[in-house]
Design a protein around this motif. Structure first.
Motif, PDB file in Angstrom:
ATOM      1  N   VAL A 181       5.102  -6.222 -21.930  1.00 22.49           N
ATOM      2  CA  VAL A 181       5.844  -5.669 -20.793  1.00 22.49           C
ATOM      3  C   VAL A 181       4.838  -5.486 -19.670  1.00 22.49           C
ATOM      4  O   VAL A 181       3.845  -4.767 -19.826  1.00 22.49           O
ATOM      5  N   SER A 182       5.083  -6.163 -18.539  1.00 29.80           N
ATOM      6  CA  SER A 182       4.132  -6.096 -17.426  1.00 29.80           C
ATOM      7  C   SER A 182       4.395  -4.876 -16.552  1.00 29.80           C
ATOM      8  O   SER A 182       5.500  -4.344 -16.507  1.00 29.80           O
ATOM      9  N   ASP A 183       3.361  -4.458 -15.878  1.00 30.12           N
ATOM     10  CA  ASP A 183       3.431  -3.332 -14.961  1.00 30.12           C
ATOM     11  C   ASP A 183       3.883  -3.864 -13.605  1.00 30.12           C
ATOM     12  O   ASP A 183       3.100  -4.452 -12.874  1.00 30.12           O
ATOM     13  N   VAL A 184       5.161  -3.670 -13.296  1.00 26.28           N
ATOM     14  CA  VAL A 184       5.699  -4.145 -12.024  1.00 26.28           C
ATOM     15  C   VAL A 184       5.886  -2.997 -11.030  1.00 26.28           C
ATOM     16  O   VAL A 184       6.352  -3.214  -9.915  1.00 26.28           O
ATOM     17  N   THR A 185       5.500  -1.799 -11.430  1.00 31.30           N
ATOM     18  CA  THR A 185       5.611  -0.642 -10.549  1.00 31.30           C
ATOM     19  C   THR A 185       4.435  -0.649  -9.576  1.00 31.30           C
ATOM     20  O   THR A 185       3.282  -0.598 -10.000  1.00 31.30           O
ATOM     21  N   PRO A 186       4.717  -0.716  -8.275  1.00 28.02           N
ATOM     22  CA  PRO A 186       3.606  -0.733  -7.316  1.00 28.02           C
ATOM     23  C   PRO A 186       2.921   0.633  -7.241  1.00 28.02           C
ATOM     24  O   PRO A 186       3.552   1.664  -7.510  1.00 28.02           O
ATOM     25  N   PRO A 187       1.647   0.644  -6.881  1.00 29.73           N
ATOM     26  CA  PRO A 187       0.955   1.927  -6.699  1.00 29.73           C
ATOM     27  C   PRO A 187       1.651   2.747  -5.611  1.00 29.73           C
ATOM     28  O   PRO A 187       2.149   2.198  -4.630  1.00 29.73           O
ATOM     29  N   GLN A 188       1.681   4.051  -5.803  1.00 31.58           N
ATOM     30  CA  GLN A 188       2.303   4.958  -4.837  1.00 31.58           C
ATOM     31  C   GLN A 188       1.219   5.759  -4.122  1.00 31.58           C
ATOM     32  O   GLN A 188       0.268   6.223  -4.758  1.00 31.58           O
ATOM     33  N   LEU A 189       1.368   5.911  -2.822  1.00 31.34           N
ATOM     34  CA  LEU A 189       0.456   6.763  -2.056  1.00 31.34           C
ATOM     35  C   LEU A 189       0.724   8.206  -2.457  1.00 31.34           C
ATOM     36  O   LEU A 189       1.852   8.693  -2.349  1.00 31.34           O
ATOM     37  N   GLN A 190      -0.307   8.901  -2.962  1.00 34.44           N
ATOM     38  CA  GLN A 190      -0.122  10.275  -3.425  1.00 34.44           C
ATOM     39  C   GLN A 190      -0.619  11.296  -2.413  1.00 34.44           C
ATOM     40  O   GLN A 190      -0.105  12.397  -2.332  1.00 34.44           O
ATOM     41  N   ALA A 191      -1.650  10.929  -1.678  1.00 34.01           N
ATOM     42  CA  ALA A 191      -2.208  11.860  -0.699  1.00 34.01           C
ATOM     43  C   ALA A 191      -2.990  11.067   0.344  1.00 34.01           C
ATOM     44  O   ALA A 191      -3.412   9.935   0.086  1.00 34.01           O
ATOM     45  N   PHE A 192      -3.147  11.674   1.496  1.00 36.87           N
ATOM     46  CA  PHE A 192      -3.980  11.057   2.518  1.00 36.87           C
ATOM     47  C   PHE A 192      -4.655  12.147   3.335  1.00 36.87           C
ATOM     48  O   PHE A 192      -4.226  13.296   3.355  1.00 36.87           O
ATOM     49  N   GLY A 193      -5.732  11.784   3.969  1.00 35.94           N
ATOM     50  CA  GLY A 193      -6.444  12.692   4.850  1.00 35.94           C
ATOM     51  C   GLY A 193      -6.942  11.931   6.061  1.00 35.94           C
ATOM     52  O   GLY A 193      -7.291  10.752   5.967  1.00 35.94           O
ATOM     53  N   LEU A 194      -6.966  12.592   7.199  1.00 37.42           N
ATOM     54  CA  LEU A 194      -7.438  11.970   8.428  1.00 37.42           C
ATOM     55  C   LEU A 194      -8.392  12.928   9.113  1.00 37.42           C
ATOM     56  O   LEU A 194      -8.025  14.059   9.419  1.00 37.42           O
ATOM     57  N   ASP A 195      -9.610  12.469   9.305  1.00 37.28           N
ATOM     58  CA  ASP A 195     -10.623  13.250  10.023  1.00 37.28           C
ATOM     59  C   ASP A 195     -10.916  12.525  11.325  1.00 37.28           C
ATOM     60  O   ASP A 195     -11.626  11.516  11.348  1.00 37.28           O
ATOM     61  N   LEU A 196     -10.339  13.028  12.423  1.00 38.85           N
ATOM     62  CA  LEU A 196     -10.505  12.384  13.725  1.00 38.85           C
ATOM     63  C   LEU A 196     -11.914  12.547  14.277  1.00 38.85           C
ATOM     64  O   LEU A 196     -12.360  11.743  15.087  1.00 38.85           O
ATOM     65  N   THR A 197     -12.626  13.567  13.801  1.00 37.38           N
ATOM     66  CA  THR A 197     -13.985  13.795  14.278  1.00 37.38           C
ATOM     67  C   THR A 197     -14.908  12.636  13.916  1.00 37.38           C
ATOM     68  O   THR A 197     -15.700  12.188  14.731  1.00 37.38           O
ATOM     69  N   ILE A 198     -14.772  12.148  12.691  1.00 38.28           N
ATOM     70  CA  ILE A 198     -15.644  11.041  12.263  1.00 38.28           C
ATOM     71  C   ILE A 198     -14.880   9.728  12.123  1.00 38.28           C
ATOM     72  O   ILE A 198     -15.448   8.717  11.739  1.00 38.28           O
ATOM     73  N   GLY A 199     -13.578   9.762  12.412  1.00 33.05           N
ATOM     74  CA  GLY A 199     -12.771   8.538  12.340  1.00 33.05           C
ATOM     75  C   GLY A 199     -12.593   8.030  10.923  1.00 33.05           C
ATOM     76  O   GLY A 199     -12.747   6.845  10.654  1.00 33.05           O
TER      77      GLY A 199
END
Length: 158
Positions: free
Chosen positions: A123-141
């Protein structure tokens, strides 16, 4: 009983991270050692992954079949290999004799590289990866993304 037990077949499920092993005799679940099992890309391996002791069995009683729960770390290791366990034709198993013994104490016959056993079902893994969290630091881009599983970095388009 003078015959050594042997592995008849196995199935591999990439979605659940499980393998089911079927043997010729009643096996002693307490003797199971996952580090004796290797998943590889062909009868003779180009790429392979040996399970760690983090993988284990969910089977609680002795029997002809054994369900192996592949640890998240081992599943990631398998997924990172370019040609291992991508389909039924690239899912093969080798096993050392100390993988498990029957209830009489006889070790299973080894399945050696060059004579590996192909998965009976896959049985193949057809479930795509899901974005769980993200962070954005505009100071250092810096944009940081955290996914549910390993991703191919070259597939990311920003």
């Amino acid at each position: 009983d003078t015959a050594f037990p042997y592995l008849i077949s196995f199935s591999f499920d990439m979605v659940l991270g499980r393998m089911q092993l079927t043997f010729s005799d009643v096996m002693d679940v307490m003797t199971f050692n996952p580090t004796a099992i290797t998943i590889q890309d062909g009868s003779k391996a180009k790429f392979s992954f040996t399970l760690s002791d983090l993988s284990n069995t969910s089977t609680t009683s002795n029997g002809y079949t054994l369900t192996v729960i592949i640890s998240p770390q081992d599943l990631l290791g398998i997924k990172l290999l370019p040609t291992v366990a991508k389909s039924q034709n690239s899912t093969w198993l080798t096993m050392q004799a100390f993988a498990i013994a029957d209830i009489g104490g006889a070790n299973v016959l080894s399945v050696i590289n060059g004579k590996a056993l192909r998965a009976q079902s896959y049985v193949s893994d057809v479930t795509p990866p899901q974005l769980q969290a993200f962070g954005l630091d505009l100071t250092i881009g810096l944009l940081s993304l955290s996914f549910s599983e390993a991703i191919n970095l070259s597939s990311v388009i920003l």
